[in-house]
Structure formats: C-alpha cells, structure tokens
Design an enzyme around this catalytic site. Sequence first.
Site, PDB file in Angstrom:
ATOM      1  N   ASP A 443       7.859 -15.809   2.017  1.00  0.00           N
ATOM      2  CA  ASP A 443       8.090 -14.366   1.947  1.00  0.00           C
ATOM      3  C   ASP A 443       8.333 -13.992   0.489  1.00  0.00           C
ATOM      4  O   ASP A 443       9.361 -14.370  -0.087  1.00  0.00           O
ATOM      5  CB  ASP A 443       9.296 -14.000   2.814  1.00  0.00           C
ATOM      6  CG  ASP A 443       9.527 -12.496   2.909  1.00  0.00           C
ATOM      7  OD1 ASP A 443       9.012 -11.760   2.056  1.00  0.00           O
ATOM      8  OD2 ASP A 443      10.247 -12.071   3.845  1.00  0.00           O
ATOM      9  N   HIS A 444       7.399 -13.244  -0.109  1.00  0.00           N
ATOM     10  CA  HIS A 444       7.482 -12.949  -1.538  1.00  0.00           C
ATOM     11  C   HIS A 444       8.600 -11.954  -1.868  1.00  0.00           C
ATOM     12  O   HIS A 444       8.906 -11.739  -3.044  1.00  0.00           O
ATOM     13  CB  HIS A 444       6.139 -12.402  -2.032  1.00  0.00           C
ATOM     14  CG  HIS A 444       5.823 -12.814  -3.435  1.00  0.00           C
ATOM     15  ND1 HIS A 444       6.745 -13.388  -4.285  1.00  0.00           N
ATOM     16  CD2 HIS A 444       4.670 -12.731  -4.159  1.00  0.00           C
ATOM     17  CE1 HIS A 444       6.195 -13.632  -5.457  1.00  0.00           C
ATOM     18  NE2 HIS A 444       4.915 -13.247  -5.394  1.00  0.00           N
ATOM     19  N   ARG A 445       9.205 -11.338  -0.848  1.00  0.00           N
ATOM     20  CA  ARG A 445      10.394 -10.522  -1.113  1.00  0.00           C
ATOM     21  C   ARG A 445      11.578 -11.407  -1.456  1.00  0.00           C
ATOM     22  O   ARG A 445      12.484 -11.000  -2.192  1.00  0.00           O
ATOM     23  CB  ARG A 445      10.737  -9.673   0.114  1.00  0.00           C
ATOM     24  CG  ARG A 445       9.685  -8.661   0.526  1.00  0.00           C
ATOM     25  CD  ARG A 445      10.065  -8.005   1.839  1.00  0.00           C
ATOM     26  NE  ARG A 445      10.200  -8.991   2.920  1.00  0.00           N
ATOM     27  CZ  ARG A 445      10.588  -8.694   4.164  1.00  0.00           C
ATOM     28  NH1 ARG A 445      10.868  -7.430   4.480  1.00  0.00           N
ATOM     29  NH2 ARG A 445      10.674  -9.634   5.083  1.00  0.00           N
TER      30      ARG A 445
END
Length: 473
Positions: A443-445
């Site tokens: 998850d790039h968040r």
Amino acid sequence: MAAAPQRYREFKMPDVGEGLTEAEILKWHVQPGDTVSDGQVVVEVETAKAAVELPIPFDGTVRELLWAEGDTVDVGSPIITVDTTPGAPEEAPAAPAPAPQAAAEPAPEAAGEPAPAPAAEQPAARQPVLVGYGVSTAATKRRPRKPVAAVPEPAPAPEAAPAPPAPPAPAGDGRPLAKPPVRKLAKDLGIDLRAVRPTGPDGTVTREDVQAAAAPAPEAAPAPAPQPEEAVPGQQPAERPGERRVPIRGVRKATAQAMVDSAFTAPHVTEFITVDVTRTMKLVARLKDDPDLAGVRINPLLIIARALLLALRRNPDAHAAWDEANQEIVYKETVNLGIAAATPRGLLVPNIKDAGRKSLAELATALSDLVTTAREGRTTPADMQGGTVTITNVGVFGVDSGTPILNPGESAILAVGAIKAQPWVHKGKVKPRQVTTLALSFDHRLIDGALGSRLLADVAAVLEHPRRLLTWG
C-alpha cells in the site's frame, strides 16, 4: 391464543462473524418430520469465505425448511420452522363449512352463532404464526374462498367475470400469504404483495406470481428484440449457445468484493527481485532429517515465512494499517500472517495469529494445520479475520511471478514464484542454481518506494543466505 406462537418456533440465520449480512445455505442436515434437539447441527452455511455448521437452540420436530440449498439468506431471516410440541393434535375445526362468508368476516361477534363451539374454534382456525410459511390443515379446510369467487351464476351480468383477479383478503395479521423468499423477491422488485394475484394453494403468493407482476406489459414492445441485458431484477437470464451461467455467491462473491475494495482503495505498488535460493533448499533438506523436527512438515514456504517475519521486524514501519475514518496510520506489533490456500471451494486466506513470536517448529505446525483445515473446509470466520500481511505461493502452479492484490486492511503481500534450476553466476562462474522470483505488493499510502525496497531486499537476503535467520534474529 398465546399457545400457537409458542408451539411453532422459527430458527433465524445468526451473525456468525463480525459485520456479516448474509449467508448461503450449503447443506441441510435435517428434513421435515425429523426430530431435533437443542444443540444439534441442522444446517451448514457459507459466509465470509468460511463454512459454518449451525446448531438449533431448541427441541422439536422439523415442520418446514424455508430455504433451499444454494439460496442466499439475510442475517436475521427465519430459515427453519420447528414444532416444539409434536405430540399435540393440530386442532382442525370440526365444521367450518356452514357459513363460508362468516369465515371471511374478521369480527366474530357479527356472526351471531347460537352455540359457543364455533367461537372457541375461531383462534385455532386462524393461526397467525404460520403466515408466510404455509398454513395448517385447519386453515386449509376453513378457506373456501376460491369457490366463492368462481362466480357460479354468470348469467345475470357478464361484469362478474373480472372478479377473480382481485387477490383474496389476507388472513389473520393483514398480510398476504407468502413465504420469506417470495417476500424478499417482491421487496427487491418493488412489488406490493397486496396487488399480486395469488395462484398458490389457499391463496398463497408464489415466486412466479411476483415475477409475473414485475414483468413488463406485453404490448410495450412486441416487435423489437427483448433486450436480455435489461432483464427484470430477480429473473435468471436465458443462457445463449456456447455459454454457461453460474450465480455469484459464496467464496467467489466474497473474494471478488474484497479484491474490488482493495484495488480501488489502496494504491498498489509491486516490486520484483530474483534470488538464488540454493542454500535455502539445502537447509530445508537438512531440517527434514532433523530428529527434533520429526513429524513436522518442512518445506520452502516455512523458510520464506520466517524470512518475511524477520524482515518485518527489521522494517517495523512497513507493518501498518491505514485508518481512513480517523485519518491515522496504525502501526502494529503483532503479525497475523495470512497464507493464501487454494481449496475446492475457492481461494481462502486464513492467518496465523502472532506468527512472529512462534519458534520454527511452532510455525511449521501452524502452517500445516492452516492449510489442512482450509482444504477440508473447516476454516472459521475468526481464522480469516485480523490478518496484517500475506504470502501467496503461486510457484506451486509453476508460475514465475505475478502482481498480487492486497487483502483489505493489510499493508503488504508477498508472492513467491516457482523455484527452478537456472544458470546463475556464483563465485564468478556460471553454474546451475535454484532460483526464484519474489513479488511484493504494498500500500503506497503506508510504504514508500525506499521502505518497500528494503523490506523485499531483506527477505531475499535471508533466502540467499539463510544463516541470517540466526544472525539477524
């Protein structure tokens, strides 16, 4: 009057997990007429990807199964009716025939019967507890409504013929007679059951009645094609030649919804690394011969799982969850390691609770139990809740790599490709080595490129030099 509701009891679909709204009937273990006791398993249902056996909480004799195998039922809906006093007579009225008009009249005092017997029989004949689930023998004998509406003397006025379309008056509680699945279908289609002409026994509204009421008027478009793409909701479209239609339910439905939620919520990034795992394969062979691990299933997945757990310990910021409601990142200390397992019912992802604190032998046992339980269909909803990171071993299918989709709420998923002998430069020379490709989606968040790269590189480093299991641990 209170005796009838107590006699026939309904068992409703319970919520067997957190936040579940429906379940599919997989298999009935009882049939009408069977005797059941408190705690006896009567049905197996599937919900949240898990098959669950439901025990009934009271004694009696099965009167009716309200849903068929394969039906999807909302939580809280009745699924079975049980007669809790099966020895008692049905209390059929002795003489309902003298005045059929009086039977349709709701006010008993208007009948003016000379004897008290008919008034005593009146509550038994109406039995409101069975509305929606079939009527008793008493109600069947007491409703000569259709002969009355048959218009035996059509000669005086031809206008009497249209009278049959009007549905018969409801019995007891004011609702038309219909079973729960039919009521749900009518609700989904926006059909008022009171406006539907019943064709079932004793004025019961059937599924076909509701579908007929929902069908478009035949004169709306007789000439053009019927446009199957815009079929009325609830109606099964006809199969075309060369195609096969299967209802979306159970494991497939849950998996599809989870993947859509994840793909369109968490921004995915996938990184790849190819690694020489020759030393890991030699370690697996040695562990299989270790007498201290006799009876424990040892395989490469065990070492890969251990490597991921160690890499998460070295990169704790990668083990987190995104709390959208509170706008917070939740960093987690306990690793619940999910393992994707292919089963006859579809893909399941149960997880090993607190996997990071288990010894190698404990982790091996947990992995073996997890896979066995999933393949036997005994995984519970609790086994699949609370996962924080997942491993999917696509290599068992001969696949080299892939771009896995995160399980909702998790920060990362590691895909392991097939381990194959390949030419590899080792100590300055090209030699055949055991090689595999790892793919890490995250998850790039939560995880930026640098952190994701370090996490994947640490997993690869342990698999290339498994002695790091000791030096880094």
